[in-house]
Design an enzyme around this catalytic site. Structure first.
Site, PDB file in Angstrom:
ATOM      1  N   PHE A 209       0.939  -1.219  -0.103  1.00 36.64           N
ATOM      2  CA  PHE A 209      -0.028   0.137  -0.172  1.00 36.64           C
ATOM      3  C   PHE A 209       0.900   1.099  -0.111  1.00 36.64           C
ATOM      4  CE2 PHE A 209      -4.120  -1.325   0.054  1.00 36.64           C
ATOM      5  CZ  PHE A 209      -4.109  -2.625   0.187  1.00 36.64           C
TER       6      PHE A 209
ATOM      7  N   ALA B 123       1.956   4.630  -5.186  1.00 37.71           N
ATOM      8  CA  ALA B 123       1.485   6.086  -5.476  1.00 37.71           C
ATOM      9  C   ALA B 123       0.890   5.760  -6.876  1.00 37.71           C
ATOM     10  CB  ALA B 123       2.725   6.992  -5.733  1.00 37.71           C
TER      11      ALA B 123
ATOM     12  N   CYS C   9     -15.076  -0.072  -1.237  1.00 40.13           N
ATOM     13  CA  CYS C   9     -14.959   0.206   0.142  1.00 40.13           C
ATOM     14  C   CYS C   9     -14.205   1.353   0.730  1.00 40.13           C
ATOM     15  CB  CYS C   9     -14.179  -1.170   0.244  1.00 40.13           C
ATOM     16  SG  CYS C   9     -14.837  -2.695  -0.053  1.00 40.13           S
TER      17      CYS C   9
HETATM   18  C1  UGA Z   1     -10.222  -3.083   0.427  1.00 39.61           C
HETATM   19  C2  UGA Z   1      -9.320  -3.882   1.689  1.00 39.61           C
HETATM   20  O1  UGA Z   1      -7.879  -3.949   1.019  1.00 39.61           O
HETATM   21  C3  UGA Z   1      -9.518  -5.092   2.000  1.00 39.61           C
HETATM   22  O2  UGA Z   1      -8.837  -5.524   3.258  1.00 39.61           O
HETATM   23  C4  UGA Z   1     -11.385  -4.676   2.600  1.00 39.61           C
HETATM   24  O3  UGA Z   1     -11.810  -6.202   3.088  1.00 39.61           O
HETATM   25  C5  UGA Z   1     -12.091  -4.217   1.491  1.00 39.61           C
HETATM   26  O4  UGA Z   1     -11.463  -3.194   1.013  1.00 39.61           O
HETATM   27  C6  UGA Z   1     -13.556  -4.103   2.020  1.00 39.61           C
HETATM   28  O5  UGA Z   1     -13.517  -3.277   2.720  1.00 39.61           O
HETATM   29  O6  UGA Z   1     -14.351  -4.833   1.425  1.00 39.61           O
HETATM   30  P1  UGA Z   1     -10.622  -3.520  -2.066  1.00 39.61           P
HETATM   31  O7  UGA Z   1     -11.266  -2.308  -2.242  1.00 39.61           O
HETATM   32  O8  UGA Z   1     -10.821  -4.653  -2.880  1.00 39.61           O
HETATM   33  O9  UGA Z   1     -10.297  -4.051  -0.843  1.00 39.61           O
HETATM   34  O10 UGA Z   1      -8.949  -3.231  -2.820  1.00 39.61           O
HETATM   35  P2  UGA Z   1      -7.752  -2.954  -2.583  1.00 39.61           P
HETATM   36  O11 UGA Z   1      -6.751  -4.082  -2.952  1.00 39.61           O
HETATM   37  O12 UGA Z   1      -7.429  -2.558  -1.301  1.00 39.61           O
HETATM   38  O13 UGA Z   1      -7.543  -1.213  -3.425  1.00 39.61           O
HETATM   39  C7  UGA Z   1      -8.116  -0.326  -3.153  1.00 39.61           C
HETATM   40  C8  UGA Z   1      -7.935   0.918  -3.799  1.00 39.61           C
HETATM   41  O14 UGA Z   1      -6.618   1.363  -3.346  1.00 39.61           O
HETATM   42  C9  UGA Z   1      -7.601   0.673  -5.556  1.00 39.61           C
HETATM   43  O15 UGA Z   1      -8.121   1.618  -6.197  1.00 39.61           O
HETATM   44  C10 UGA Z   1      -6.189   0.635  -5.706  1.00 39.61           C
HETATM   45  O16 UGA Z   1      -5.715   0.900  -7.065  1.00 39.61           O
HETATM   46  C11 UGA Z   1      -5.681   1.639  -4.574  1.00 39.61           C
HETATM   47  N1  UGA Z   1      -4.276   1.290  -4.275  1.00 39.61           N
HETATM   48  C12 UGA Z   1      -3.940   0.217  -3.573  1.00 39.61           C
HETATM   49  C13 UGA Z   1      -3.210   2.086  -4.470  1.00 39.61           C
HETATM   50  O17 UGA Z   1      -3.457   3.335  -4.872  1.00 39.61           O
HETATM   51  N2  UGA Z   1      -2.035   1.984  -4.083  1.00 39.61           N
HETATM   52  C14 UGA Z   1      -1.693   0.928  -3.412  1.00 39.61           C
HETATM   53  O18 UGA Z   1      -0.394   0.997  -2.745  1.00 39.61           O
HETATM   54  C15 UGA Z   1      -2.734  -0.060  -2.935  1.00 39.61           C
END
Ligand code: UGA
Length: 434
Positions: free
Chosen positions: A254, A257, A265
């Protein structure tokens, strides 16, 4: 164990399918007949890797089924998981209507049953909802004494795209319980999982979910703010993130950038928590800043595009990536939507590409799309990468460039290799790269 699952969205389906895989008898309940029919045919109503296989197996074995008969489903089970949606209201606060309706339906059904029934909330809800909203509604509608109800809160930590894996092999399980009945039920359900398990009260469990999502979202906004400084000071944030991530207290996850976080979520949960804190007069400076940074990241992508192309009117811009992240067809709160709206408003001719998300994106903004990269880049003045799909990281840059009119690539995810992009003759600009 006999379990009914209310709500066949992404959380309900994954919960139902993985609990059936563990040997429980599951009935998934929903009022939408199409979804239930699809489920009973052994098909997944949503795109999620591995889910189809589990559903097929459960339906064939007979320990997974769908039903629109909510009352019967509850009466014939011992435990009900509430997995309905908790969307945002206009002001960002949580909308508990589905939770209240589900609680009423459970309460009414329990009038037709004598034995103890346990209700476990899995939906993401603001602290105290399980004890102060769900339990009172169920008690009132069922007319039951407190000792005849088990009540617990067991949040999910599933990521879209790896939800089945996350459910089968979680990092941790949070067992929120208001009584011994719910504690014992949850301990039994998860007895074969060897991950750490935390037992706590329901409001703590509810808050662990929010605090976890808020922390991860804040980590992303922090990374984005650091990356924006890197852009000015001639530093590559990717290297900075690598160096930071080597500290086990920080971890490399996480810290990617880019154009910001989207999905169903993070934006919703951070807004709901900030709204709840505000209404209880605590407020949150950090969450407000997390959301502000997230809103400004897509504008940086637009700014970089203008810096390279000048006036956008009449320019052909190819957008690579419409979904909120790779490996999903979900476009909810996708940062691409903000970028595309702005480009269209400025009079640019926008054409979009995505391996999975075209159909869903077109329901939000009806732009021209193509599912072949060669087609989408034809005559383009600029490419903007918005989602880091593997296909884009491996694209043949030289041949794409030959089809373009211009030579600009804007990397909204700091995902491409700057050297390779420049070698292919592109003018490369990325978030977090000086
Ligand atoms: C997120 C959480 O990671 C889960 O643990 C949680 O259960 C879920 O929400 C929920 O509340 O149900 P999710 O929304 O599926 O999961 O996706 P993520 O992989 O966490 O990514 C979320 C967003 O953050 C995406 O748009 C991704 O591109 C962005 N992101 C992620 C970044 O911009 N940088 C990062 O380093 C990681």
């Amino acid at each position: 164990m006999k379990i009914s699952v209310m709500g066949t969205g992404y959380v309900g389906l994954v919960t139902g399918a993985t609990l059936s895989e563990a040997g429980n008898d599951i009935v998934c309940l929903d009022i939408v007949e199409d979804k239930i029919n699809q489920l009973n045919k052994g098909e997944s109503p949503i795109f999620e890797p591995g889910l189809d296989k589990l559903i097929k197996k459960g339906i064939a074995k007979g320990n997974l089924k769908g039903s629109t008969n909510i009352e019967q489903g509850i009466v014939e089970s011992d435990i009900t998981f509430i997995c309905v949606g908790t969307p945002s209201k206009k002001d960002g606060s949580i909308d508990l209507n589905y939770i209240k309706n589900a609680s009423s339906a459970i309460g009414r059904a329990l009038r037709h049953k004598q034995d103890v029934h346990t209700i476990i909330v899995k939906s993401t809800v603001i602290p105290q909802t399980t004890e102060n909203v769900v339990l009172p509604i169920i008690s009132k509608k069922s007319g039951r004494k407190r000792e005849n109800i088990g009540i617990g809160m067991n949040p999910e930590f599933l990521r879209e795209g790896s939800a089945v894996k996350d459910a089968l092999k979680p990092d941790r399980i949070v067992i929120g319980h208001a009584d011994e009945v719910a504690l014992n039920v949850l301990k039994e359900i998860y007895k074969d999982h060897d991950c750490p398990k935390l037992e706590c009260n329901p409001r703590t469990a509810e808050f662990i979910k929010y605090a976890s999502n808020a922390f991860l979202a804040t980590k992303i906004s922090f990374a984005n703010e650091m990356a924006n400084m890197c852009s000015i000071w001639g530093i590559d944030f990717k290297e900075v993130a690598e160096g930071m991530g080597m500290d086990s207290r920080i971890s490399p996850q996480f810290l990617q950038a880019g154009a910001g976080f989207g999905g169903s979520c993070f934006p919703k949960d951070v807004k709901a928590l900030a709204a709840a804190a505000k209404s209880d007069k605590i407020g949150s400076k950090i969450l407000t800043a997390t959301l502000e940074v997230n809103e400004s990241q897509p504008k940086i992508v637009i700014g970089m595009t203008k810096e390279r192309l000048g006036v956008l009117k009449g320019k052909k811009i190819a957008i690579l990536g419409l979904t909120f992240k790779p490996e999903t067809d979900d476009v909810r709160e996708s940062r691409t939507e903000i970028v595309v709206k702005e480009l269209v408003d400025e009079g640019a001719k926008v054409i979009g590409h995505d391996p999975e998300g075209i159909e869903n994106f077109k329901k939000i903004i009806d732009i021209e799309t193509s599912n072949t990269l060669n087609e989408v880049v034809k005559g383009a003045d600029c490419l903007i990468l918005m989602t880091e799909w593997k296909e884009y990281l491996e694209m043949d840059l030289k041949s794409l460039k030959e089809r373009m009119n211009g030579n600009v690539i804007i990397d909204g995810r700091r995902a491409l290799n700057p050297e390779k992009v420049k070698e292919a003759g592109f003018d490369y600009k990325s978030i977090g790269l000086g």
